[in-house]
Design an enzyme around this catalytic site. Structure first.
Site, PDB file in Angstrom:
ATOM      1  N   SER A 180       3.703  -2.029   9.468  1.00 23.30           N
ATOM      2  CA  SER A 180       3.168  -3.041  10.383  1.00 23.30           C
ATOM      3  C   SER A 180       3.519  -4.419   9.866  1.00 23.30           C
ATOM      4  O   SER A 180       3.686  -4.619   8.667  1.00 23.30           O
ATOM      5  CB  SER A 180       1.639  -2.921  10.462  1.00 23.30           C
ATOM      6  OG  SER A 180       1.095  -3.894  11.315  1.00 23.30           O
ATOM      7  N   TYR A 183      -2.469  -9.506  16.843  1.00 25.05           N
ATOM      8  CA  TYR A 183      -2.459  -8.462  15.802  1.00 25.05           C
ATOM      9  C   TYR A 183      -3.644  -7.522  15.993  1.00 25.05           C
ATOM     10  O   TYR A 183      -3.490  -6.294  16.025  1.00 25.05           O
ATOM     11  CB  TYR A 183      -2.516  -9.155  14.428  1.00 25.05           C
ATOM     12  CG  TYR A 183      -2.644  -8.242  13.230  1.00 25.05           C
ATOM     13  CD1 TYR A 183      -1.612  -7.382  12.853  1.00 25.05           C
ATOM     14  CD2 TYR A 183      -3.790  -8.270  12.438  1.00 25.05           C
ATOM     15  CE1 TYR A 183      -1.723  -6.568  11.727  1.00 25.05           C
ATOM     16  CE2 TYR A 183      -3.908  -7.459  11.306  1.00 25.05           C
ATOM     17  CZ  TYR A 183      -2.874  -6.605  10.964  1.00 25.05           C
ATOM     18  OH  TYR A 183      -2.992  -5.800   9.848  1.00 25.05           O
ATOM     19  N   LEU A 238       1.642   3.347   7.954  1.00 21.81           N
ATOM     20  CA  LEU A 238       1.263   2.073   7.333  1.00 21.81           C
ATOM     21  C   LEU A 238       2.170   0.931   7.784  1.00 21.81           C
ATOM     22  O   LEU A 238       1.856  -0.241   7.535  1.00 21.81           O
ATOM     23  CB  LEU A 238       1.340   2.191   5.803  1.00 21.81           C
ATOM     24  CG  LEU A 238       0.508   3.312   5.168  1.00 21.81           C
ATOM     25  CD1 LEU A 238       0.775   3.402   3.670  1.00 21.81           C
ATOM     26  CD2 LEU A 238      -0.974   3.080   5.400  1.00 21.81           C
ATOM     27  N   ASP A 257      11.129   2.556   6.504  1.00 20.68           N
ATOM     28  CA  ASP A 257      10.748   1.156   6.266  1.00 20.68           C
ATOM     29  C   ASP A 257      11.879   0.266   6.770  1.00 20.68           C
ATOM     30  O   ASP A 257      13.049   0.525   6.492  1.00 20.68           O
ATOM     31  CB  ASP A 257      10.502   0.921   4.775  1.00 20.68           C
ATOM     32  CG  ASP A 257       9.674  -0.329   4.526  1.00 20.68           C
ATOM     33  OD1 ASP A 257       8.561  -0.210   3.993  1.00 20.68           O
ATOM     34  OD2 ASP A 257      10.145  -1.441   4.875  1.00 20.68           O
ATOM     35  N   ASN A 258      11.514  -0.795   7.494  1.00 18.96           N
ATOM     36  CA  ASN A 258      12.560  -1.673   8.044  1.00 18.96           C
ATOM     37  C   ASN A 258      12.873  -2.860   7.138  1.00 18.96           C
ATOM     38  O   ASN A 258      13.592  -3.775   7.541  1.00 18.96           O
ATOM     39  CB  ASN A 258      12.194  -2.140   9.459  1.00 18.96           C
ATOM     40  CG  ASN A 258      10.978  -3.050   9.479  1.00 18.96           C
ATOM     41  OD1 ASN A 258      10.449  -3.442   8.432  1.00 18.96           O
ATOM     42  ND2 ASN A 258      10.532  -3.412  10.677  1.00 18.96           N
ATOM     43  N   VAL A 298       0.845  -1.204   0.000  1.00 14.80           N
ATOM     44  CA  VAL A 298       0.000   0.000   0.000  1.00 14.80           C
ATOM     45  C   VAL A 298       0.879   1.253   0.000  1.00 14.80           C
ATOM     46  O   VAL A 298       0.647   2.200  -0.770  1.00 14.80           O
ATOM     47  CB  VAL A 298      -0.943   0.023   1.219  1.00 14.80           C
ATOM     48  CG1 VAL A 298      -1.783   1.297   1.218  1.00 14.80           C
ATOM     49  CG2 VAL A 298      -1.839  -1.209   1.240  1.00 14.80           C
TER      50      VAL A 298
END
Ligand SMILES: NC(=O)c1ccc[n+]([C@@H]2O[C@H](COP(=O)([O-])OP(=O)(O)OC[C@H]3O[C@@H](n4cnc5c(N)ncnc54)[C@H](O)[C@@H]3O)[C@@H](O)[C@H]2O)c1
Length: 329
Positions: A76, A145, A74, A32-33, A13
């Protein structure tokens, strides 16, 4: 120039949102990881990309001299299979990352949109925001979650009551489209890859599970509509009830649109993903609230989503247009 932070901006996304906002001339920063990314930092030479978990790198962003106007959170762990490897540690990451973006938003005066999930409802059926959420006594990975996402929602909404924080929450339903990877257990990319490779399309259980797939383009327009709504404290379902379909029907539609000879086989998902795997039977969004609060309507049919996903995977697999291995004569 509007400055925007997108956490998880290299994911499914997030990358579509990044493309859209770049095209509109925004200055985009991505955190971002690289845990489930589909794009890489090299794909976005025009963006500032910080590689790391937002809950760890956020102090750097607190200190930046140029504040963000908008933050889309976003990042997750995600997906029915994707969550399994994060059992027991995902709750902390989800809650801490929500806290991190809240701090940045407060420091910068940014508007914040949190991506939650339809999983927070904790039950099947037609799901509307006013119905409330149920916490099961059955301790599953999926519950971790859902509860972590719900905790993150509640903490941010409460923070907005006692501070200047401007935050809205979205609960997307079954997003699908190009760039979604099959790794997290997502059904459409699994079917598309199988259909194009001539492998069996594996349907879990008897395939009677109902989903309303929402095209990623509709989710991206919904995220932007929420951000620009000028409202605060909204909690909105984002989904497309017109796209309601059973998983068995979806498999048949993918096979037919791919002109594939692949078989459709019924399998027990626990045989593939282990005993912790769990998914809902029926999940359909009620989106009246989003329709009344926003100038937004989902417009992409499930057929268009399948076709654009097939196109993307053909390119990724090096197949020509309309080609699949195991193609019908
Ligand atoms: N895909 C769906 O059907 C769906 C449905 C409901 C809600 N959502 C929510 O939408 C959001 C985006 O989902 P997606 O499908 O694009 O997932 P994705 O896995 O494709 O993208 C998530 C991105 O975030 C990165 N990431 C993960 N944890 C991070 C962290 N702590 N810090 C920084 N980066 C991190 C990953 O590397 C990945 O690039 C998620 O918050 C998810 O919960 C998705």
């Amino acid at each position: 120039m509007k400055r925007v932070l997108i956490t998880g901006g290299l994911g499914f996304v997030g990358s579509h949102l990044t493309d859209e906002l770049m095209a509109k001339g925004c200055a985009v920063t991505i955190v971002d990881n690289l845990s489930s990314n589909v794009m890489t930092p090299a794909d976005y030479p025009g963006c500032e990309v910080l590689v790391g978990s937002i809950e760890e790198v956020y102090p750097t962003l607190l200190e930046t001299s140029k504040p963000f106007d908008e933050i889309f959170h976003l990042a997750s762990v995600v997906g029915p299979a994707g969550v399994l490897q994060h059992a027991g540690v995902m709750a902390q990451s989800i809650v801490m990352s929500g806290e991190a973006v809240t701090r940045i938003a407060l420091q910068h005066g940014s508007r914040l949109v949190l991506a939650s999930t339809s999983e927070v409802y904790g039950r099947a059926g037609e799901l509307r925001e006013s119905d409330g959420c149920q916490v099961s006594s059955d301790v599953t990975v999926r519950l971790e979650y859902a509860v972590a996402k719900l905790t993150s929602e509640v903490a941010a909404l409460n923070r907005a009551k006692v501070t200047e924080l401007q935050v809205n929450v979205v609960r997307p339903f079954n997003i699908a489209g190009p760039r979604q990877l099959p790794d997290g257990g997502f059904v459409l990319p699994r079917f598309v890859v199988s259909a194009l490779s001539g492998e069996p399309l594996t349907v879990f259980g008897d395939g009677s599970q109902v989903r309303a797939f929402t095209d990623v383009r509709d989710i991206v327009s919904g995220l932007q509509a929420v951000m620009s709504s000028g409202k605060n404290g909204l909690v909105l379902n984002l989904g497309n009830p017109a796209n309601e379909i059973t998983i068995l029907d979806l498999a048949q539609r993918v096979r037919s649109l791919a002109a594939s000879k692949s078989e459709i086989t019924l399998v027990d998902p626990k045989a593939l993903f282990g005993p912790l795997y769990d998914e809902g039977i029926e999940r359909v969004p009620v989106v009246e609230q989003a329709f009344s609060e926003l100038d937004w309507r989902p417009v992409v049919s499930v057929e268009q989503t399948i076709l654009s996903t097939l196109d993307w995977y053909r390119r990724r697999l090096g197949l020509s247009q309309h080609e699949s291995v195991g193609v019908a004569a």
